[in-house]
Design an enzyme around this catalytic site. Structure first.
Site, mmCIF file in Angstrom:
data_model
loop_
_atom_site.group_PDB
_atom_site.id
_atom_site.type_symbol
_atom_site.label_atom_id
_atom_site.label_comp_id
_atom_site.label_asym_id
_atom_site.label_seq_id
_atom_site.Cartn_x
_atom_site.Cartn_y
_atom_site.Cartn_z
ATOM 1 N N ASP A 196 -30.893 5.672 -10.151
ATOM 2 C CA ASP A 196 -31.365 4.419 -9.569
ATOM 3 C C ASP A 196 -32.813 4.233 -10.024
ATOM 4 O O ASP A 196 -33.344 5.050 -10.794
ATOM 5 C CB ASP A 196 -31.271 4.445 -8.042
ATOM 6 C CG ASP A 196 -31.053 3.043 -7.455
ATOM 7 O OD1 ASP A 196 -31.712 2.090 -7.927
ATOM 8 O OD2 ASP A 196 -30.239 2.907 -6.526
ATOM 9 N N PHE A 255 -30.440 0.131 -14.771
ATOM 10 C CA PHE A 255 -29.130 0.007 -15.422
ATOM 11 C C PHE A 255 -29.096 -1.134 -16.431
ATOM 12 O O PHE A 255 -28.140 -1.278 -17.183
ATOM 13 C CB PHE A 255 -27.987 -0.119 -14.418
ATOM 14 C CG PHE A 255 -28.135 -1.154 -13.325
ATOM 15 C CD1 PHE A 255 -28.637 -2.419 -13.585
ATOM 16 C CD2 PHE A 255 -27.744 -0.851 -12.023
ATOM 17 C CE1 PHE A 255 -28.756 -3.371 -12.584
ATOM 18 C CE2 PHE A 255 -27.855 -1.795 -11.007
ATOM 19 C CZ PHE A 255 -28.361 -3.059 -11.292
ATOM 20 N N HIS A 260 -21.227 -7.042 -7.127
ATOM 21 C CA HIS A 260 -21.123 -8.300 -6.368
ATOM 22 C C HIS A 260 -22.492 -8.949 -6.127
ATOM 23 O O HIS A 260 -22.558 -10.086 -5.661
ATOM 24 C CB HIS A 260 -20.358 -8.083 -5.054
ATOM 25 C CG HIS A 260 -21.161 -7.457 -3.950
ATOM 26 N ND1 HIS A 260 -20.876 -7.678 -2.621
ATOM 27 C CD2 HIS A 260 -22.230 -6.613 -3.966
ATOM 28 C CE1 HIS A 260 -21.724 -7.010 -1.868
ATOM 29 N NE2 HIS A 260 -22.555 -6.359 -2.649
#
Length: 425
Positions: free
Chosen positions: A288, A316, A334
């Site tokens: 992350d 990412f 999402h």
């Protein structure tokens, strides 16, 4: 396409909670019903809950053993309550629509109770509205009107005039129960979310994201960073939601064939830690943003999996760690539009081994008029995120293909999410 594509509607949120904690909660609700019927006093209910916590003996057995309730009476009320729950109450279409239109009244009343911590104040037993008002810093007459309204829809119960107790539904407004929804109520009714939903007509007409127009920020996460109090409430809500989702994912998906699992955008590693704890031979890589994973060590250490987990910081959108034979993303895609999703997935495709597996944990919208929690969550994503959306199986297949993956199968879980498995095309 290989494998199976199963998009049957998963159980709703309340059903997944009931699956996990149903028996205990059902007995507590039966206790409230017995109090309402005058067959059990509030003091007896409180005493039996204390005994249950200390001894582990079920509540119904305590009531019978102490002679407070006869076995045949208990059986009658248990059966009657079950049959009542199974009945479908028909309402005229106009009344049904009126209940939907005024649903905001219920939402905001729940928000009042959640913000004041009323359920926490009631965990020890029935209390008067005056006591609740004094403990929560509220005005007793005004608080009474809110609690009376909530009790009429099964959230709290007025066991005597001005005396309120918990119900099975109200239990989930407590802060200390697994699957607590208190923080979710507080973030859904937080000013920024409320204002975004107030802008929903403009969003539909113009396509312009509400956060950019109302708050002059690039995206929702920027706003939450700039407003730490709202950010903390939002994070608490997502943590409570995630715990339920994680259990469902671990129960539904077989990780035994995976050697190294890479959790992309995994935060502090709560999901990865749970998976590693359930699979002792598995190793993990937590990935992350650097400032996020900087705080992951204590959680992984507490879960006793830190020795099997690497921690790497990065974006990412830039590059994904190599070395994994399965790559996991939970409730990330999402948040983003299709173009950004394809970009993220292409980066994973460059890092993953040819025989590797892509695991996406998201809701999968069923076709037609089939009810599904994700259909209104999709509208919520439209309201509060720029480009965020829930997707159908066909839409995930298109994303996968655009990034060099093939959708292999969709595995439903006990929560309203599925594990969408992809393989390299």
């Amino acid at each position: 396409m290989t494998g199976r594509l199963d998009i049957d509607s998963p159980q709703g949120v309340a059903e997944s909670f009931e699956h996990t904690h149903g028996q205990a909660i059902a007995l507590q609700q039966l206790g409230y019903t017995l109090v309402e019927a005058g067959l059990l006093t509030p003091e007896q209910l409180d005493a039996s809950r204390t005994d249950q916590e200390n001894t582990g003996v079920p509540l119904d057995q305590i009531w019978v053993d102490r002679g407070w309730v006869k076995p045949e009476t208990l059986a009658y009320f248990a059966e009657h309550r079950l049959s009542s729950q199974q009945q479908v109450r028909e309402v005229p279409p106009g009344l049904a629509l009126m209940q939907m239109i005024t649903g905001m009244w219920v939402t905001q009343s729940i928000y009042v109770a959640a913000s004041l911590g009323i359920a926490d104040l009631l965990q020890g037993g029935v209390r008067s509205v005056d006591e609740l008002a004094q403990a929560s810093g509220a005005q007793a007459p005004h608080l009474y009107r809110v609690l009376r309204a909530l009790a009429s829809v099964g959230i709290f119960t007025e066991v005597a005039p001005g005396q309120f107790g918990l119900t099975a539904i109200a239990e989930y407004l407590r802060s200390d129960v697994p699957g607590s929804l208190r923080a979710l109520s507080r973030t859904v009714s937080d000013t920024w979310q409320w204002n975004c939903w107030g802008d929903i007509l403009n969003i539909v007409k113009t396509g312009q994201p509400a956060m950019q127009r109302l708050y002059q920020v690039q995206d929702t996460f920027t706003y939450l960073t700039q407003n730490p109090e709202s950010g903390a409430i939002f994070d608490d809500a997502m943590t409570g939601w995630a715990k339920t989702i994680h259990t469902a994912v671990i129960d539904a998906y077989d990780f035994s064939g995976v050697q190294t699992l890479v959790d992309i955008a995994g935060g502090h590693g709560m999901l990865l830690a749970s998976i590693l704890a359930a699979n002792p031979m598995l190793r993990g890589i937590l990935f992350d943003l650097p400032n996020v994973v900087a705080g992951a060590g204590p959680l992984l250490e507490q879960a006793q999996v830190l020795n099997r987990c690497q921690i790497q910081g990065g974006s990412f959108f830039a590059a994904i760690p190599t070395g994994g034979d399965a790559y996991l993303m939970s409730h990330i895609l999402h948040d983003w539009g299709d173009a950004d999703c394809v970009r993220i997935l292409q980066n994973i495709r460059q890092a993953i081994a040819e025989q590797g597996r892509l695991l996406i944990v998201e809701m999968v919208i069923p076709p037609g008029d089939t009810p599904h929690f994700g259909k209104f969550l999709d509208v919520d994503m439209m309201a509060i995120f720029s480009g965020g959306r829930e997707r159908t199986a066909a839409e995930y297949q298109e994303l996968f293909q655009a990034a060099g993956f093939q959708l292999n199968r969709i595995i439903p879980t006990a929560a309203p999410v599925s594990v969408i498995e992809g393989v390299c095309a």
